[in-house]
Motif scaffolding. Sequence first.
Motif, mmCIF file in Angstrom:
data_model
loop_
_atom_site.group_PDB
_atom_site.id
_atom_site.type_symbol
_atom_site.label_atom_id
_atom_site.label_comp_id
_atom_site.label_asym_id
_atom_site.label_seq_id
_atom_site.Cartn_x
_atom_site.Cartn_y
_atom_site.Cartn_z
ATOM 1 N N UNK A 32 0.822 -1.210 0.000
ATOM 2 C CA UNK A 32 0.000 0.000 0.000
ATOM 3 C C UNK A 32 0.857 1.262 0.000
ATOM 4 N N UNK A 33 2.120 1.129 0.351
ATOM 5 C CA UNK A 33 3.015 2.281 0.344
ATOM 6 C C UNK A 33 3.294 2.804 -1.046
ATOM 7 N N UNK A 34 2.910 2.055 -2.073
ATOM 8 C CA UNK A 34 3.155 2.484 -3.449
ATOM 9 C C UNK A 34 1.904 3.023 -4.123
ATOM 10 N N UNK A 53 6.936 10.187 -4.242
ATOM 11 C CA UNK A 53 6.856 10.694 -2.874
ATOM 12 C C UNK A 53 7.619 9.786 -1.925
ATOM 13 N N UNK A 54 8.368 10.365 -1.001
ATOM 14 C CA UNK A 54 9.096 9.640 0.040
ATOM 15 C C UNK A 54 9.959 8.510 -0.530
ATOM 16 N N UNK A 59 3.499 6.999 3.535
ATOM 17 C CA UNK A 59 3.390 6.448 4.885
ATOM 18 C C UNK A 59 1.967 5.973 5.137
ATOM 19 N N UNK A 60 1.819 5.018 6.031
ATOM 20 C CA UNK A 60 0.492 4.537 6.396
ATOM 21 C C UNK A 60 -0.331 5.676 6.996
ATOM 22 N N UNK A 61 0.327 6.544 7.736
ATOM 23 C CA UNK A 61 -0.377 7.687 8.331
ATOM 24 C C UNK A 61 -0.951 8.590 7.242
ATOM 25 N N UNK A 62 -0.132 8.885 6.211
ATOM 26 C CA UNK A 62 -0.607 9.735 5.113
ATOM 27 C C UNK A 62 -1.716 9.036 4.332
ATOM 28 N N UNK A 63 -1.581 7.723 4.140
ATOM 29 C CA UNK A 63 -2.610 6.965 3.441
ATOM 30 C C UNK A 63 -3.911 6.967 4.239
ATOM 31 N N UNK A 99 -2.918 -0.676 12.790
ATOM 32 C CA UNK A 99 -2.265 -0.593 11.478
ATOM 33 C C UNK A 99 -2.905 -1.560 10.491
ATOM 34 N N UNK A 100 -3.187 -2.789 10.944
ATOM 35 C CA UNK A 100 -3.821 -3.782 10.074
ATOM 36 C C UNK A 100 -5.210 -3.318 9.660
#
Length: 197
Positions: A32-34, A53-54, A59-63, A99-100
């Motif tokens: 998911x980071x992509x 980006x990055x 990041x999971x937070x941004x997602x 997170x999951x």
Amino acid sequence: MDMVEIYREWNNDNSTDSQEQPSQEIRNRFDLGNVRIIDKPDPQQQETNANPSRGGTISLRALADTVVGIDLKKPKRLSRSDWGLVPLSEKQIVYAARDAWVSMAAFSELYQRDETLLLRTMRRLQEEEMPIHDLDQLVRKRKQARQELKAVGIPYEGMSLEDIPDEVQTEISRLKEKILQTAPPKPLAMDFFQTEE
């Protein structure tokens, strides 16, 4: 822990010289980071496998913020705590479960936004992504080349290039080339377009 480490744990394969085929095959990594969230489509833009980006990831937070619409707190003290210590603390378990959940919620939301893009990406994963066993072997070769490069270069640290013997320069160049050749392929990227609200 990344997918290669999970693969090694799954197959009880932590040796550095394993050539055996795995007992279980983990074929693809869906990262998911992509995911890239783009304001509007650009018809001139070519499809790409890299996310700018990055350094290729979001990041999971941004997602979570962009796709799910929640502010996912990621305290450094907890995220950098000892995750190898068993049993995990209650806070670590809650952190991992959250997170999951956010990952699944983001995946579900992206699927609802553009089911066909997600399915096409999954199909591309099946067709193009390197099997984890092969990726593991590539990572091992790269690690070995880095260790060899470090060992070769230690006696010459701080010296100017002209003071290093030609055969050592040749070996350093060979190892640097091997490191470049064994770079793991980037996971496939997916472009999703921002929904109008």
